[in-house]
Motif scaffolding. Structure first.
Motif, PDB file in Angstrom:
ATOM      1  N   ASP A 212      18.604  35.576  45.240  1.00 47.87           N
ATOM      2  CA  ASP A 212      19.837  35.040  45.834  1.00 47.87           C
ATOM      3  C   ASP A 212      19.527  34.083  46.980  1.00 47.87           C
ATOM      4  OD1 ASP A 212      21.455  36.392  44.073  1.00 47.87           O
ATOM      5  OD2 ASP A 212      21.737  38.125  45.393  1.00 47.87           O
TER       6      ASP A 212
ATOM      7  N   LEU B 116      19.064  30.775  45.232  1.00 53.14           N
ATOM      8  CA  LEU B 116      20.329  30.285  44.691  1.00 53.14           C
ATOM      9  C   LEU B 116      21.260  29.796  45.794  1.00 53.14           C
ATOM     10  CD1 LEU B 116      20.894  33.050  41.999  1.00 53.14           C
ATOM     11  CD2 LEU B 116      20.167  30.688  41.591  1.00 53.14           C
TER      12      LEU B 116
ATOM     13  N   TYR C 181      18.288  22.352  40.050  1.00 59.00           N
ATOM     14  CA  TYR C 181      17.219  23.099  39.366  1.00 59.00           C
ATOM     15  C   TYR C 181      16.050  23.247  40.334  1.00 59.00           C
ATOM     16  CZ  TYR C 181      14.428  24.604  35.302  1.00 59.00           C
ATOM     17  OH  TYR C 181      13.680  25.327  34.394  1.00 59.00           O
TER      18      TYR C 181
ATOM     19  N   GLN D 168      13.427  35.779  36.353  1.00 59.14           N
ATOM     20  CA  GLN D 168      14.431  34.929  37.009  1.00 59.14           C
ATOM     21  C   GLN D 168      14.755  33.707  36.146  1.00 59.14           C
ATOM     22  OE1 GLN D 168      15.664  36.637  39.383  1.00 59.14           O
ATOM     23  NE2 GLN D 168      13.878  37.999  39.226  1.00 59.14           N
ATOM     24  N   HIS D 169      13.734  33.133  35.538  1.00 56.58           N
ATOM     25  CA  HIS D 169      13.949  31.984  34.651  1.00 56.58           C
ATOM     26  C   HIS D 169      14.812  32.386  33.455  1.00 56.58           C
ATOM     27  CE1 HIS D 169      13.298  28.473  32.193  1.00 56.58           C
ATOM     28  NE2 HIS D 169      12.598  29.148  31.304  1.00 56.58           N
TER      29      HIS D 169
ATOM     30  N   LYS E 216      16.988  34.788  33.357  1.00 52.38           N
ATOM     31  CA  LYS E 216      18.333  35.112  33.824  1.00 52.38           C
ATOM     32  C   LYS E 216      19.117  33.872  34.225  1.00 52.38           C
ATOM     33  CE  LYS E 216      20.699  38.293  36.997  1.00 52.38           C
ATOM     34  NZ  LYS E 216      20.494  39.339  38.055  1.00 52.38           N
ATOM     35  N   TYR E 217      18.412  32.892  34.801  1.00 51.79           N
ATOM     36  CA  TYR E 217      19.069  31.675  35.297  1.00 51.79           C
ATOM     37  C   TYR E 217      18.392  30.449  34.666  1.00 51.79           C
ATOM     38  CZ  TYR E 217      20.572  34.986  38.907  1.00 51.79           C
ATOM     39  OH  TYR E 217      21.092  36.069  39.573  1.00 51.79           O
TER      40      TYR E 217
ATOM     41  N   LYS F 135      19.274  27.736  33.360  1.00 51.09           N
ATOM     42  CA  LYS F 135      19.709  26.377  33.682  1.00 51.09           C
ATOM     43  C   LYS F 135      19.490  26.012  35.142  1.00 51.09           C
ATOM     44  CE  LYS F 135      23.196  26.098  30.025  1.00 51.09           C
ATOM     45  NZ  LYS F 135      24.636  25.841  29.703  1.00 51.09           N
ATOM     46  N   LYS F 136      19.012  26.964  35.930  1.00 52.43           N
ATOM     47  CA  LYS F 136      18.860  26.719  37.369  1.00 52.43           C
ATOM     48  C   LYS F 136      17.448  26.959  37.890  1.00 52.43           C
ATOM     49  CE  LYS F 136      22.241  27.727  40.168  1.00 52.43           C
ATOM     50  NZ  LYS F 136      22.914  26.433  40.345  1.00 52.43           N
ATOM     51  N   ILE F 137      16.688  27.873  37.249  1.00 50.14           N
ATOM     52  CA  ILE F 137      15.399  28.302  37.787  1.00 50.14           C
ATOM     53  C   ILE F 137      14.292  28.089  36.759  1.00 50.14           C
ATOM     54  CG2 ILE F 137      14.044  30.262  38.640  1.00 50.14           C
ATOM     55  CD1 ILE F 137      16.168  29.453  40.609  1.00 50.14           C
TER      56      ILE F 137
END
Length: 314
Positions: free
Chosen positions: A40, A43, A53, A85-86, A88-89, A91-93
């Motif tokens: 978090d 994020l 990203y 983490q990649h 799970k996220y 499009k972001k991580i």
């Protein structure tokens, strides 16, 4: 924030890495207090800084526990955490996988495993691991594995292999020694033919090249003092022209202008260096880059987003 960004130099701390820093460094790895961290944290910073990203990686002092099996175990733990983490996220991580350097067999094993899965954006390597520097011939099998994988490799400074406690003992290592270690490592890699022998590796050199922009013109002069050196061992201009550079840290008003005299702006990549750089500072540094007259608007678009998007096929 004016520009959407891709961040290639952001850090994370897995549970195993936090324990390692506490057990071996009393939460003061390379003289820096271990920051509070959960995903978090990343994020939240991304949201505040308009980062679309982030490619997260382990920071200094990296993961060498002092012996091979423990370092391999920690490499697997930090990589598993980042992969989670990649996943799970997605499009972001993204993440750079860590390697149990300088343990060669274990490093080759991890590189091959990571490359086979194809989930990591690339790898991160410390400038040195307890005194074993990139460019050391004994690491050649590791470099060959990276070359075979056509890897993107983000370099990251460590404290020097040998630190004289009588010199600047009160100045934290990242302030000076990280820059010197990055510079000496890139030159060591150059002299030992890393960039020419392993041409399929694309390196990202951190912190706007550290001291390299200021000493690049001096490096070829080494041959006048040591004629045994071959011209290609000192061809720093080729390295500066072919590799990428992140802009982590306070790059204005001195470093970035010097670097731009030597490189194509298409090789610049945005970097926040969070969470070791506090969020208010990250915002301030990003604002300076967004508003500087040094870069045109198209150059800023490339640095903040487009160059990384092209490099990582995002």
């Amino acid at each position: 924030m004016l520009y959407n960004k891709i961040d290639v130099h952001a850090h994370y701390l897995s549970p195993g890495y936090k324990k390692f820093l506490k057990d071996q460094f009393n939460d003061m790895g390379d003289g820096v207090k271990t920051p509070d961290y959960s995903i978090d944290t990343t994020l939240s910073i991304m949201d505040k800084t308009k980062i679309d990203y982030s490619i997260i990686s382990i920071s200094s002092p990296h993961i060498n526990t002092g012996e091979a099996s423990g370092t391999l175990e920690l490499a697997n733990e930090v990589n598993d955490y980042a992969l989670t983490q990649h996943s799970k996220y997605a499009k972001k991580i993204g993440f750079f996988a860590s390697v149990p350097m300088p343990y060669v067999d274990e490093s080759v094993q991890v590189i091959n495993q990571v490359a086979k899965t194809g989930q990591a954006a690339g790898f991160t390597l410390p400038t040195n691991s307890r005194g074993t520097y990139l460019g050391d011939p004994k690491l050649d099998p590791m470099m060959q594995a990276l070359d075979d994988a056509h890897a993107i490799v983000a370099l990251h400074p460590n404290a020097p292999g040998i630190v004289d406690s009588n010199v600047n003992p009160t100045v934290p290592q990242p302030i000076l020694e990280f820059f010197f270690d990055t510079t000496r490592t890139v030159v060591n890699m150059l002299v030992n033919g890393i960039f020419t022998r392993y041409p399929n590796i694309q390196f990202i050199i951190p912190h706007t090249g550290a001291v390299l922009p200021l000493v690049a013109n001096r490096i070829p002069l080494a041959r006048s003092l040591n004629p045994d050196l071959r011209p290609e061992q000192l061809d720093i201009q080729s390295v500066m022209g072919q590799q990428y550079f992140d802009v982590a840290g306070m790059v204005l008003s001195q470093q970035l202008p010097a670097l731009l005299e030597l490189i194509d702006p298409d090789k610049l990549l945005y970097a926040s260096d969070t969470p070791y750089t506090p969020t208010p500072v990250v915002l301030d540094l990003a604002n300076r880059l967004e508003t500087t007259d040094l870069l045109s608007q198209p150059m800023k678009q490339k640095m903040f987003n487009q160059n990384a998007r092209k490099l990582f096929s995002l």
